[in-house]
Design a protein around this motif. Structure first.
Motif, mmCIF file in Angstrom:
data_model
loop_
_atom_site.group_PDB
_atom_site.id
_atom_site.type_symbol
_atom_site.label_atom_id
_atom_site.label_comp_id
_atom_site.label_asym_id
_atom_site.label_seq_id
_atom_site.Cartn_x
_atom_site.Cartn_y
_atom_site.Cartn_z
ATOM 1 N N THR A 70 -1.012 0.721 -1.406
ATOM 2 C CA THR A 70 -1.582 0.829 -2.745
ATOM 3 C C THR A 70 -2.163 -0.509 -3.197
ATOM 4 O OG1 THR A 70 0.556 0.319 -3.708
ATOM 5 C CG2 THR A 70 0.029 2.635 -3.434
ATOM 6 N N VAL A 71 -3.003 -0.432 -4.182
ATOM 7 C CA VAL A 71 -3.622 -1.647 -4.697
ATOM 8 C C VAL A 71 -2.852 -2.117 -5.929
ATOM 9 C CG1 VAL A 71 -5.716 -2.679 -5.629
ATOM 10 C CG2 VAL A 71 -5.872 -0.904 -3.873
ATOM 11 N N HIS A 72 -2.326 -3.288 -5.822
ATOM 12 C CA HIS A 72 -1.617 -3.882 -6.957
ATOM 13 C C HIS A 72 -2.527 -4.911 -7.625
ATOM 14 C CE1 HIS A 72 1.380 -5.795 -9.401
ATOM 15 N NE2 HIS A 72 1.233 -6.941 -8.782
ATOM 16 N N HIS A 73 -2.452 -4.958 -8.945
ATOM 17 C CA HIS A 73 -3.216 -5.971 -9.672
ATOM 18 C C HIS A 73 -2.299 -7.130 -10.010
ATOM 19 C CE1 HIS A 73 -5.821 -2.486 -10.067
ATOM 20 N NE2 HIS A 73 -6.801 -3.329 -10.341
ATOM 21 N N LYS A 74 -2.667 -8.276 -9.500
ATOM 22 C CA LYS A 74 -1.792 -9.443 -9.652
ATOM 23 C C LYS A 74 -1.505 -9.752 -11.111
ATOM 24 C CE LYS A 74 -3.109 -11.636 -5.337
ATOM 25 N NZ LYS A 74 -3.879 -12.743 -4.726
ATOM 26 N N GLU A 106 2.949 0.636 -17.541
ATOM 27 C CA GLU A 106 2.279 1.895 -17.205
ATOM 28 C C GLU A 106 1.331 1.750 -16.031
ATOM 29 O OE1 GLU A 106 0.374 3.688 -20.465
ATOM 30 O OE2 GLU A 106 2.158 3.671 -21.712
ATOM 31 N N GLU A 107 0.977 0.533 -15.746
ATOM 32 C CA GLU A 107 -0.040 0.290 -14.731
ATOM 33 C C GLU A 107 0.313 0.939 -13.406
ATOM 34 O OE1 GLU A 107 -1.614 -3.059 -11.789
ATOM 35 O OE2 GLU A 107 0.404 -2.792 -12.508
ATOM 36 N N TYR A 108 1.585 0.819 -13.017
ATOM 37 C CA TYR A 108 1.980 1.337 -11.717
ATOM 38 C C TYR A 108 1.679 2.830 -11.592
ATOM 39 C CZ TYR A 108 4.707 3.273 -7.990
ATOM 40 O OH TYR A 108 5.083 3.990 -6.907
ATOM 41 N N GLU A 110 -0.494 4.605 -13.018
ATOM 42 C CA GLU A 110 -1.922 4.861 -12.855
ATOM 43 C C GLU A 110 -2.344 4.610 -11.424
ATOM 44 O OE1 GLU A 110 -2.891 3.195 -17.259
ATOM 45 O OE2 GLU A 110 -4.330 2.857 -15.675
ATOM 46 N N GLU A 111 -1.903 3.484 -10.899
ATOM 47 C CA GLU A 111 -2.272 3.153 -9.530
ATOM 48 C C GLU A 111 -1.658 4.146 -8.564
ATOM 49 O OE1 GLU A 111 -1.026 -0.734 -8.681
ATOM 50 O OE2 GLU A 111 -2.372 -1.668 -10.121
ATOM 51 N N GLY A 112 -0.399 4.463 -8.796
ATOM 52 C CA GLY A 112 0.337 5.308 -7.872
ATOM 53 C C GLY A 112 -0.291 6.665 -7.692
HETATM 54 ZN ZN LIG Z 1 0.647 -2.856 -9.344
#
Ligand SMILES: [Zn+2]
Ligand SMILES: [Zn+2]
Length: 138
Positions: A70-74, A106-108, A110-112
């Motif tokens: 997955t793409v994580h945002h630093k 909440e970001e996770y 969305e990415e997940g």
């Molecule tokens: Zn992330």
């Protein structure tokens, strides 16, 4: 006379509410679609730039397995997507989960769900804020 005016007013109010709801649904559906496109976009980008390796545990991915990467945002801001990928990190589902369990933002979520559309309905609510925002306007 006042009675009739009152009723008409009420009728219009109901009609207007229904229109607002339709509009809201369209806005949310549209926003969701765009968000999914955008997520698909940066995911593809990130997978082009970086080797398919989890930045935390070093697990390598190939073929279909790449779905688990997955793409994580630093900076935890998924709106921050510089083309050079400097805000992205490829993490496996487990490491990504760990990374976010510290924040529980909440970001996770969305990415997940970026490539798991079937779970979209129940867990994918990036626009809850938008809905609230629009609701407040009423
Ligand atoms: Zn992330
Ligand atoms: Zn990992």
């Amino acid at each position: 006379m006042t009675e009739i005016t009152h009723l008409e007013g009420e009728h219009m109010e109901t009609k207007k509410k229904r229109l607002d709801n339709d509009r809201l649904e369209r806005i949310v559906a549209e926003a969701r679609r765009k968000q999914q496109q955008r997520e698909q976009g940066y995911r593809e980008q990130a997978l082009k730039i970086y080797p398919w390796i989890c930045a935390r545990c070093g697990r390598e991915f190939e073929g279909k397995k790449v779905r688990e990467l997955t793409v994580h945002h630093k900076d935890h801001n998924h709106d921050n997507n510089p083309a050079d990928g400097s805000n992205w990190e490829l993490l496996c589902l487990y490491c990504h989960d760990n990374e976010h369990s510290r924040y529980l933002d909440e970001e996770y979520y969305e990415e997940g769900s970026a490539d798991g559309e079937e779970e979209a309905a129940s867990t994918y609510r990036p626009f809850a804020d938008l809905e609230d925002l629009l609701k407040d306007k009423e």
